[in-house]
Design an enzyme around this catalytic site. Sequence first.
Site, PDB file in Angstrom:
ATOM      1  N   GLU A 122       0.863  -1.173   0.000  1.00  0.00           N
ATOM      2  CA  GLU A 122       0.000   0.000   0.000  1.00  0.00           C
ATOM      3  C   GLU A 122       0.896   1.217   0.000  1.00  0.00           C
ATOM      4  O   GLU A 122       2.016   1.193   0.520  1.00  0.00           O
ATOM      5  CB  GLU A 122      -0.958  -0.001   1.188  1.00  0.00           C
ATOM      6  CG  GLU A 122      -0.291  -0.143   2.512  1.00  0.00           C
ATOM      7  CD  GLU A 122      -1.246  -0.570   3.604  1.00  0.00           C
ATOM      8  OE1 GLU A 122      -2.272  -1.186   3.327  1.00  0.00           O
ATOM      9  OE2 GLU A 122      -0.918  -0.262   4.751  1.00  0.00           O
ATOM     10  N   TYR A 134       5.933   1.268  -8.973  1.00  0.00           N
ATOM     11  CA  TYR A 134       5.219   0.020  -8.727  1.00  0.00           C
ATOM     12  C   TYR A 134       4.449  -0.434  -9.974  1.00  0.00           C
ATOM     13  O   TYR A 134       4.480  -1.602 -10.342  1.00  0.00           O
ATOM     14  CB  TYR A 134       4.264   0.156  -7.537  1.00  0.00           C
ATOM     15  CG  TYR A 134       4.957   0.548  -6.259  1.00  0.00           C
ATOM     16  CD1 TYR A 134       6.235   0.095  -5.940  1.00  0.00           C
ATOM     17  CD2 TYR A 134       4.339   1.401  -5.355  1.00  0.00           C
ATOM     18  CE1 TYR A 134       6.868   0.465  -4.763  1.00  0.00           C
ATOM     19  CE2 TYR A 134       4.965   1.769  -4.173  1.00  0.00           C
ATOM     20  CZ  TYR A 134       6.232   1.301  -3.884  1.00  0.00           C
ATOM     21  OH  TYR A 134       6.852   1.673  -2.725  1.00  0.00           O
TER      22      TYR A 134
END
Length: 167
Positions: A122, A134
């Site tokens: 997260e 990411y």
Amino acid sequence: MSAPPNQPQPPDAGDLRWSRAGATGSGAAAELASGAFDPLFREAWTESQIANLLQAGNGWLDLGHMGQELVVFALNRQVLDEVELLLCAVAPGWRGRGIGRQMMEQVAESARSRGASRLFLEVREGNEAAIALYRSVGFRIEGRRPGYYRTVLGNSIDAITLAMPIQ
């Protein structure tokens, strides 16, 4: 652009050396984190927070060194076949050299070596550099946790959850 002839060239990110550590690496990781994160967002973990997580037995640190200097770390935890990347940072002076991408490859390799089939993380909404990294290595946005983070000023920020399969 190269450095003037009388100045040494900066080390190439290809010289990055990886090691794995448990709680013994928590001090170095916490020190790097304290210099890598904006204090407004309260994202850096303390040495004791990192050590406590690592002492549980299902977590580890991937540490990346240039010579003797720690320049990147990733704090990971495994539950069943999923590895969660809990905290990671590249030292500010080493950013922009592909070290973040190498870190993500190292995390995936560490996870695979432990039998994991999925990576999860997260990230704070608005952390566009991290989200771009990411996504560039294969993570997909899965969801949102409203108001998950709090700044030192008390403002709420959503967490974006991302995951990717690994083989």
